[in-house]
Each structure stands twice: as C-alpha cells, then as structure tokens.
Design a protein around this motif. Structure first.
Motif, short mmCIF file in Angstrom:
data_model
loop_
_atom_site.label_atom_id
_atom_site.label_comp_id
_atom_site.label_asym_id
_atom_site.label_seq_id
_atom_site.Cartn_x
_atom_site.Cartn_y
_atom_site.Cartn_z
N MET A 39 0.86 -1.17 0.00
CA MET A 39 0.00 0.00 0.00
C MET A 39 0.90 1.23 0.00
SD MET A 39 -3.01 0.98 2.69
CE MET A 39 -3.80 -0.60 2.45
N ALA A 40 0.61 2.17 -0.85
CA ALA A 40 1.44 3.37 -0.99
C ALA A 40 1.26 4.31 0.19
CB ALA A 40 1.09 4.08 -2.29
N LEU A 41 2.27 5.11 0.40
CA LEU A 41 2.25 6.06 1.51
C LEU A 41 1.04 6.99 1.41
CD1 LEU A 41 3.61 7.31 3.98
CD2 LEU A 41 5.00 8.68 2.42
N GLU A 42 0.72 7.44 0.21
CA GLU A 42 -0.43 8.34 0.03
C GLU A 42 -1.74 7.66 0.44
OE1 GLU A 42 -0.28 11.59 -0.52
OE2 GLU A 42 1.90 11.29 -0.47
N SER A 43 -1.85 6.39 0.17
CA SER A 43 -3.05 5.64 0.57
C SER A 43 -3.17 5.58 2.09
CB SER A 43 -3.01 4.24 -0.03
OG SER A 43 -4.15 3.51 0.37
N PHE A 44 -2.04 5.32 2.76
CA PHE A 44 -2.04 5.31 4.23
C PHE A 44 -2.45 6.68 4.77
CE2 PHE A 44 0.63 1.44 4.25
CZ PHE A 44 -0.05 0.73 5.22
N LYS A 45 -1.88 7.74 4.18
CA LYS A 45 -2.20 9.08 4.64
C LYS A 45 -3.70 9.36 4.50
CE LYS A 45 2.22 11.33 3.84
NZ LYS A 45 2.92 12.38 3.06
N ALA A 46 -4.29 8.94 3.39
CA ALA A 46 -5.72 9.15 3.16
C ALA A 46 -6.54 8.38 4.19
CB ALA A 46 -6.09 8.74 1.74
N GLN A 47 -6.18 7.14 4.45
CA GLN A 47 -6.90 6.33 5.43
C GLN A 47 -6.79 6.93 6.83
OE1 GLN A 47 -5.57 2.28 5.09
NE2 GLN A 47 -6.21 2.11 2.97
N ILE A 48 -5.61 7.38 7.18
CA ILE A 48 -5.40 7.98 8.50
C ILE A 48 -6.19 9.28 8.61
CG2 ILE A 48 -3.67 9.10 9.96
CD1 ILE A 48 -1.74 6.83 9.05
N SER A 49 -6.24 10.04 7.56
CA SER A 49 -7.02 11.27 7.57
C SER A 49 -8.49 10.97 7.83
CB SER A 49 -6.86 12.00 6.23
OG SER A 49 -7.65 13.16 6.20
N LEU A 50 -9.01 9.94 7.20
CA LEU A 50 -10.41 9.55 7.44
C LEU A 50 -10.62 9.12 8.88
CD1 LEU A 50 -11.23 7.61 4.16
CD2 LEU A 50 -12.10 9.84 4.86
N LEU A 51 -9.67 8.39 9.44
CA LEU A 51 -9.78 7.96 10.83
C LEU A 51 -9.78 9.16 11.78
CD1 LEU A 51 -7.42 4.85 10.83
CD2 LEU A 51 -9.91 4.85 11.09
N LEU A 52 -8.95 10.14 11.50
CA LEU A 52 -8.90 11.33 12.35
C LEU A 52 -10.23 12.09 12.27
CD1 LEU A 52 -5.26 12.52 11.67
CD2 LEU A 52 -6.14 11.37 13.71
N GLU A 53 -10.81 12.16 11.08
CA GLU A 53 -12.12 12.80 10.94
C GLU A 53 -13.18 12.05 11.74
OE1 GLU A 53 -13.44 13.76 6.96
OE2 GLU A 53 -11.38 14.22 6.37
N GLN A 54 -13.11 10.72 11.73
CA GLN A 54 -14.06 9.92 12.50
C GLN A 54 -13.93 10.20 13.99
OE1 GLN A 54 -13.12 5.93 10.96
NE2 GLN A 54 -15.31 5.74 10.60
N MET A 55 -12.69 10.38 14.46
CA MET A 55 -12.48 10.65 15.88
C MET A 55 -13.18 11.95 16.29
SD MET A 55 -8.50 9.59 16.49
CE MET A 55 -8.48 9.93 18.23
N ILE A 56 -13.21 12.91 15.38
CA ILE A 56 -13.84 14.20 15.65
C ILE A 56 -15.35 14.10 15.50
CG2 ILE A 56 -14.06 16.58 14.82
CD1 ILE A 56 -11.04 16.32 14.02
N ASN A 57 -15.79 13.49 14.42
CA ASN A 57 -17.22 13.48 14.09
C ASN A 57 -18.02 12.41 14.81
OD1 ASN A 57 -16.84 15.62 12.29
ND2 ASN A 57 -16.32 14.25 10.63
N GLN A 58 -17.37 11.37 15.29
CA GLN A 58 -18.06 10.27 15.97
C GLN A 58 -17.35 9.95 17.28
OE1 GLN A 58 -17.78 7.32 12.88
NE2 GLN A 58 -19.69 7.98 11.93
N PRO A 59 -17.39 10.87 18.24
CA PRO A 59 -16.64 10.64 19.48
C PRO A 59 -17.08 9.39 20.25
CG PRO A 59 -18.06 12.56 19.66
CD PRO A 59 -18.12 12.11 18.24
N GLU A 60 -18.30 8.94 20.01
CA GLU A 60 -18.76 7.73 20.69
C GLU A 60 -17.98 6.49 20.24
OE1 GLU A 60 -21.25 8.23 17.02
OE2 GLU A 60 -20.62 9.57 18.61
N ASP A 61 -17.37 6.55 19.07
CA ASP A 61 -16.58 5.43 18.53
C ASP A 61 -15.09 5.68 18.67
OD1 ASP A 61 -18.95 4.22 17.74
OD2 ASP A 61 -18.87 5.09 15.73
N GLN A 62 -14.71 6.61 19.51
CA GLN A 62 -13.32 7.05 19.60
C GLN A 62 -12.35 5.91 19.90
OE1 GLN A 62 -12.69 10.31 22.25
NE2 GLN A 62 -10.60 10.61 21.61
N HIS A 63 -12.69 5.02 20.82
CA HIS A 63 -11.77 3.94 21.17
C HIS A 63 -11.51 3.04 19.96
CE1 HIS A 63 -9.64 0.99 23.51
NE2 HIS A 63 -10.44 0.06 23.02
N GLU A 64 -12.54 2.69 19.23
CA GLU A 64 -12.38 1.83 18.05
C GLU A 64 -11.53 2.53 17.00
OE1 GLU A 64 -12.42 -1.19 15.40
OE2 GLU A 64 -13.12 -1.29 17.47
#
Length: 65
Positions: free
Chosen positions: A1-26
């Motif tokens: 998996m390319a570095l850019e793909s990892f960065k995109a996935q991590i960005s989505l995870l960070l957005e989830q942490m903000i937008n869905q705090p109830e799922d923060q641990h997961e």
C-alpha cells in the motif's frame, strides 16, 4: 500500500475521531493498526502522528487500562 493511501486512510480515521466521538476507542485502535502497518513496511511515519499515538497511549494508561 502506498504512503499516500495510508495518509488518506489515516485522515479519514482522524475525521471519525472528531465526528463520531462515541466510537473514539475503536478509531484509536484502527489508527494504531495503520501506524503498525506503516512501520512494518518501513514507511516514514509523520511526526505529528507519532506524537498523537504517544498521547493516546498516555491517556489510555492514565485512565488505568
């Protein structure tokens, strides 16, 4: 998996942490898994994500887990 793909996935995870705090641990666990995958592949880890990982670990242990 390319570095850019990892960065995109991590960005989505960070957005989830903000937008869905109830799922923060997961989401935190998914973030840690992505960073482990990057380490295993020898990819460079962004310093800000390494710092975030450390803070998440500190918070986890401070909570008594």
């Amino acid at each position: 998996m390319a570095l850019e793909s990892f960065k995109a996935q991590i960005s989505l995870l960070l957005e989830q942490m903000i937008n869905q705090p109830e799922d923060q641990h997961e989401v935190q666990e998914q973030l840690r898994e992505k960073l482990r995958e990057m380490r295993a592949m020898g990819l460079p880890l962004p310093a800000d994500l390494v710092e975030l990982e450390k803070r998440l670990d500190d918070d986890f242990y401070a909570a008594g887990n």
